[in-house]
Design a protein around this motif. Structure first.
Motif, PDB file in Angstrom:
ATOM      1  N   GLY A 205       0.828  -1.199   0.000  1.00  0.00           N
ATOM      2  CA  GLY A 205       0.000   0.000   0.000  1.00  0.00           C
ATOM      3  C   GLY A 205       0.864   1.250   0.000  1.00  0.00           C
ATOM      4  N   SER A 206       2.051   1.169  -0.571  1.00  0.00           N
ATOM      5  CA  SER A 206       3.033   2.247  -0.682  1.00  0.00           C
ATOM      6  C   SER A 206       3.741   2.535   0.636  1.00  0.00           C
ATOM      7  N   VAL A 207       3.032   3.108   1.607  1.00  0.00           N
ATOM      8  CA  VAL A 207       3.681   3.481   2.865  1.00  0.00           C
ATOM      9  C   VAL A 207       3.339   2.515   3.994  1.00  0.00           C
ATOM     10  N   ARG A 208       2.557   1.495   3.678  1.00  0.00           N
ATOM     11  CA  ARG A 208       2.205   0.458   4.653  1.00  0.00           C
ATOM     12  C   ARG A 208       1.729  -0.767   3.881  1.00  0.00           C
ATOM     13  N   ALA A 209       1.536  -1.858   4.580  1.00  0.00           N
ATOM     14  CA  ALA A 209       0.989  -3.038   3.921  1.00  0.00           C
ATOM     15  C   ALA A 209      -0.390  -2.702   3.352  1.00  0.00           C
ATOM     16  N   GLN A 210      -0.723  -3.340   2.245  1.00  0.00           N
ATOM     17  CA  GLN A 210      -2.008  -3.072   1.590  1.00  0.00           C
ATOM     18  C   GLN A 210      -3.154  -3.269   2.582  1.00  0.00           C
ATOM     19  N   SER A 211      -4.161  -2.400   2.512  1.00  0.00           N
ATOM     20  CA  SER A 211      -5.295  -2.510   3.430  1.00  0.00           C
ATOM     21  C   SER A 211      -6.123  -3.742   3.085  1.00  0.00           C
ATOM     22  N   ARG A 212      -6.825  -4.261   4.076  1.00  0.00           N
ATOM     23  CA  ARG A 212      -7.694  -5.416   3.848  1.00  0.00           C
ATOM     24  C   ARG A 212      -8.843  -5.068   2.905  1.00  0.00           C
TER      25      ARG A 212
END
Length: 444
Positions: A205-212
């Motif tokens: 998700g670019s700056v974090r793991a992809q959202s659920r």
């Protein structure tokens, strides 16, 4: 061209021209020791290798699909290799440019993933050639481009993009992640359309793991939101319960709950909304061209430190490919590679069977016509012919009159796939003593 930024090579001095202010991913615009300009982006410290890995993988896939994309590379550098060019700027909180200073550099480096040896791994995107003229839209046309005459929501390459995006979980498919540039090609100036920014693909998700939520719902959907509110939170969306392995370099992506026909981008896309079965079939055939070894090789370019990350992501992409092909190669008549020999023998293939996502058809039917290309009138010749294999002979009386054009309407029949019986029209023209395929209409 890329010698200075090759992975593991001495990258020399990087001159910072500006701090990246667009988008959510921090980075710089730099010039390497050869004078090439790149946009560089960092991985979040919580997920080293994730965003850069997803972007370098997805860029290769979308280039292979046929889209214009930036040249993206993985590179590494050390803090001491960075210098600020005199006159380099950054925008302040009010959007006004000011002089770029050392604390601005440290702010980004402090928030970036750092390797154990003290180096930084980055995604380096080479500056696109040509003069930028802004993003393109997924509807309408560019009023300043005389070659742009077909509304974008009805262009196959944009409607079919929904299939590629669903396969690789590219949820940020919107105008802001595109860029048109004016370039010289074959002695004339044209507008070239680019897809940009693949940091929010696969499990990133670019700056974090992809959202659920990504791929399962739009950013805002009224019905599930109100149901959750009315039940005081007792209703839990099923995708919230989906398990993911703890793999920071990959983020969140899976293939068990995934249903390509139900996949959604972050926001409604006019081109995706107008996608037809034949658009999805076209894209699914391109997906089918990627075998397991090709997928493994592309994932390998992400240079994940943990071999398990590459193995997991490769397997997930392969499993999602199988679901894409099952859904969309069987979603319409799968007949392909139609050919007519000089003697009148018609042969064809079946894309769903070739991809091993369906058993053989029970039967095929063919209806023959003489075709008037001026009036577009069809004159039927004889009753429908039925065969159990993809081969049959054109009517002798049709060939005897030697028309300039002939046409055949083909249908396939399978008890598990009713959409196979949708018609496919193939048009042939006499050429050089034989028959040349002049056109195909799927679902005319």
């Amino acid at each position: 061209r890329m010698r200075a930024l090759e992975w593991g090579a001495e990258s020399g001095q990087w001159t910072i021209l500006a701090r990246k202010s667009e988008g959510v991913t921090p980075g710089f615009t730099i010039e390497d020791s050869t004078g090439e300009v790149y946009w560089i982006k960092f991985d979040p410290p919580t997920n080293p290798e994730m965003a850069s890995g997803a972007e370098v993988i997805s860029t290769k896939f979308f280039h292979a699909f046929g889209y214009h994309v930036p040249e993206n590379y993985l590179a590494s550098f050390r803090r001491e290799q960075l210098v600020i060019r005199e006159g380099a700027t950054v925008k302040d909180e009010d959007g006004r440019p000011r002089r770029l200073q050392q604390p601005d550099i440290e702010e980004i480096l402090d928030g970036a993933a750092r390797a154990p040896d003290g180096s930084y791994r980055v995604l380096a995107s080479r500056n696109l050639p040509g003069r930028p003229v802004g993003p393109f839209r997924y509807h309408g046309t560019r009023p300043d481009d005389p070659n742009d005459i077909f509304p974008h929501e009805h262009r196959r390459e944009l409607r079919g993009l929904s299939v590629f995006s669903a396969w690789l979980n590219h949820d940020e498919v919107r105008s802001t992640n595109s860029l048109d540039t004016v370039v010289e090609a074959n002695g004339r100036r044209i507008v070239r359309h680019h897809l940009l920014d693949f940091g929010s693909t696969l499990g990133s998700g670019s700056v974090r793991a992809q959202s659920r939520r990504a791929g399962n719902e739009f950013v805002w959907e009224s019905r599930p939101t109100f149901v959750t509110m009315l039940t005081l939170g007792l209703y839990v969306r099923p995708w919230i319960k989906v398990p993911y392995p703890e793999m920071p370099a990959v983020g969140r992506i899976e293939s068990t709950y995934y249903r390509p026909e139900q996949w959604k981008a972050d926001y409604p896309n006019p081109a995706f909304k107008n996608a037809l079965d034949e658009d999805r079939f076209w894209a699914a055939r391109i997906v089918a061209a990627f075998d397991d070894e090709a997928i493994k090789a592309i994932v390998g370019t992400a240079r994940y430190t943990n071999p398990s990350a590459a193995e997991y992501l490769t397997q997930i992409i392969i499993e999602r490919r199988a679901k894409v092909l099952t859904a969309w190669l069987n979603g319409t008549n799968p007949i392909v590679d139609v050919a007519l020999s000089p003697s009148g023998e018609l042969t064809f293939g079946n894309a769903a069977e070739q991809a091993a996502v369906a058993r053989a058809a029970e039967r095929y039917t063919a209806a023959w016509f003489r075709f008037d290309n001026t009036s577009r009138q069809l004159e039927a010749f004889g009753p429908d012919a039925t065969v159990t294999s993809p081969k049959l002979q054109a009517p002798a009386d049709l060939l005897a009159v030697r028309p300039e054009f002939i046409a055949v309407r083909l249908r396939a029949f399978h008890p598990d796939h009713p959409a196979w019986s949708n018609p496919l029209m193939a048009y042939f023209r006499q050429a050089g003593g034989g028959w040349q395929l002049a056109g195909l209409e799927r679902n005319p």
